[in-house]
Design a protein around this motif. Sequence first.
Motif, short mmCIF file in Angstrom:
data_model
loop_
_atom_site.label_atom_id
_atom_site.label_comp_id
_atom_site.label_asym_id
_atom_site.label_seq_id
_atom_site.Cartn_x
_atom_site.Cartn_y
_atom_site.Cartn_z
N SER A 1 0.81 -1.22 0.00
CA SER A 1 0.00 0.00 0.00
C SER A 1 0.84 1.28 0.00
O SER A 1 0.30 2.38 -0.12
CB SER A 1 -0.93 0.02 1.22
OG SER A 1 -0.16 -0.03 2.41
N SER A 2 2.16 1.14 0.11
CA SER A 2 3.01 2.32 0.16
C SER A 2 3.10 2.99 -1.20
O SER A 2 3.18 2.33 -2.24
CB SER A 2 4.42 1.92 0.63
OG SER A 2 5.28 3.05 0.57
N THR A 3 3.07 4.32 -1.20
CA THR A 3 3.21 5.11 -2.43
C THR A 3 4.58 5.74 -2.54
O THR A 3 4.85 6.47 -3.50
CB THR A 3 2.13 6.20 -2.47
OG1 THR A 3 2.27 7.05 -1.31
CG2 THR A 3 0.74 5.61 -2.50
N LEU A 4 5.45 5.48 -1.58
CA LEU A 4 6.80 6.04 -1.61
C LEU A 4 7.64 5.32 -2.66
O LEU A 4 7.57 4.09 -2.78
CB LEU A 4 7.45 5.91 -0.24
CG LEU A 4 6.77 6.67 0.91
CD1 LEU A 4 7.47 6.36 2.22
CD2 LEU A 4 6.78 8.17 0.64
N TYR A 5 8.44 6.08 -3.38
CA TYR A 5 9.26 5.46 -4.42
C TYR A 5 10.29 4.50 -3.83
O TYR A 5 10.68 3.53 -4.47
CB TYR A 5 9.97 6.54 -5.25
CG TYR A 5 10.68 5.95 -6.45
CD1 TYR A 5 9.95 5.43 -7.51
CD2 TYR A 5 12.08 5.89 -6.50
CE1 TYR A 5 10.57 4.87 -8.60
CE2 TYR A 5 12.71 5.32 -7.59
CZ TYR A 5 11.96 4.82 -8.64
OH TYR A 5 12.59 4.26 -9.71
N ALA A 6 10.72 4.77 -2.62
CA ALA A 6 11.67 3.86 -1.96
C ALA A 6 11.08 2.46 -1.77
O ALA A 6 11.82 1.49 -1.61
CB ALA A 6 12.10 4.43 -0.61
N TRP A 7 9.75 2.38 -1.80
CA TRP A 7 9.06 1.10 -1.68
C TRP A 7 8.44 0.69 -3.01
O TRP A 7 7.43 0.00 -3.05
CB TRP A 7 7.97 1.18 -0.60
CG TRP A 7 8.53 1.33 0.77
CD1 TRP A 7 8.95 2.48 1.37
CD2 TRP A 7 8.75 0.29 1.71
NE1 TRP A 7 9.41 2.23 2.64
CE2 TRP A 7 9.30 0.88 2.87
CE3 TRP A 7 8.52 -1.09 1.69
CZ2 TRP A 7 9.64 0.14 4.00
CZ3 TRP A 7 8.86 -1.83 2.81
CH2 TRP A 7 9.42 -1.21 3.96
N HIS A 8 9.05 1.10 -4.09
CA HIS A 8 8.56 0.77 -5.43
C HIS A 8 8.39 -0.74 -5.58
O HIS A 8 9.27 -1.51 -5.23
CB HIS A 8 9.56 1.29 -6.47
CG HIS A 8 9.22 0.93 -7.87
ND1 HIS A 8 8.10 1.41 -8.51
CD2 HIS A 8 9.85 0.12 -8.78
CE1 HIS A 8 8.05 0.92 -9.74
NE2 HIS A 8 9.10 0.14 -9.92
N HIS A 9 7.24 -1.17 -6.10
CA HIS A 9 6.96 -2.60 -6.20
C HIS A 9 5.93 -2.84 -7.30
O HIS A 9 5.29 -1.91 -7.80
CB HIS A 9 6.42 -3.14 -4.87
CG HIS A 9 5.24 -2.36 -4.36
ND1 HIS A 9 5.37 -1.31 -3.47
CD2 HIS A 9 3.91 -2.47 -4.61
CE1 HIS A 9 4.19 -0.81 -3.20
NE2 HIS A 9 3.28 -1.49 -3.89
N SER A 10 5.74 -4.10 -7.66
CA SER A 10 4.72 -4.47 -8.64
C SER A 10 3.34 -4.32 -8.02
O SER A 10 3.18 -4.30 -6.80
CB SER A 10 4.92 -5.91 -9.09
OG SER A 10 6.17 -6.09 -9.70
N ASN A 11 2.35 -4.22 -8.88
CA ASN A 11 0.98 -4.09 -8.40
C ASN A 11 0.45 -5.40 -7.81
O ASN A 11 -0.50 -5.39 -7.05
CB ASN A 11 0.06 -3.63 -9.53
CG ASN A 11 0.37 -2.21 -9.96
OD1 ASN A 11 0.79 -1.39 -9.15
ND2 ASN A 11 0.19 -1.93 -11.25
#
Length: 285
Positions: free
Chosen positions: A120-130
């Motif tokens: 659920s994070s929107t931070l780029y540091a936590w970039h992930h697949s959907n």
Amino acid sequence: VAHERPCGKILESEGEWPMVRWYFCLLLWRAASEDDESLSDVALLQQSLGLQRTRDSLCQRESCTPAVFIVTSGRTGSTTLMHMLNLIPGYDIKGENLNLASDIYDMHQERESDWKTYKSSTLYAWHHSNARNDSEIDCSMRMMVMAELNPDPNARVVGFRASSWRFDNDLQDLELLLKVFPCAKVVLSYRKELEDQLLSQSYALGDFQWYVTVEANQAMENFAARHPEKTFSLALEDFGVERFNQLLGFLGEDACRYVRMLHDNEGRHFTKTTELAQDVIAAEE
């Protein structure tokens, strides 16, 4: 049919290329690929190397691995049961493994919890697949089991016998194992007479665990009710050639039949009988 365990080295490249060099090659290749602008970097890399096709074929080929899992609450004749199954040509059922299924279940639960937290994070540091690739997650757990069992290359049915299950969690680790091995079957090994089972535990192990044993037997009964088509309940008191031949029918082994019984771990000992296979199991006439 020989059983293959293909999840070894999936990516085979010439030499040990650092990942950064792969990435620059990807950028150069993408710049020259005007027709593939809609694909992601990862998809392009997979396309160029054929990785997605390879990974999918690995998981699809292994998804219905024939397997048998023996569940026991201890001193129920399960070692004899394992020995009898291993006399069937092509069977390789391993023994105790110190919580293999439980450890994989705990790891899976931990990752499930972490994924729900960070997705659920929107931070780029936590970039992930959907989304995650659930089929590959199942494949990885299946390969983890297969790698630890390391069955005979010629085995056509694999599995293991264990007394260390999450009985306290209604065998949810076994539920996960059936999800990972959708073609597997389960043999539930128990005793009808609880006092005899506890006495046998005391003789062989120096102690008995009343609550743990009762909980385990109840968990097995509940599991059988949830999966009647997947389970075969086998009480020690019913051991005999006729009942074991019914087990062969449940497993779909119609080409052979038992003609006599073994008896492992007799009395207070942990011993394997030495009877020859041809004295115990024969081809069906």
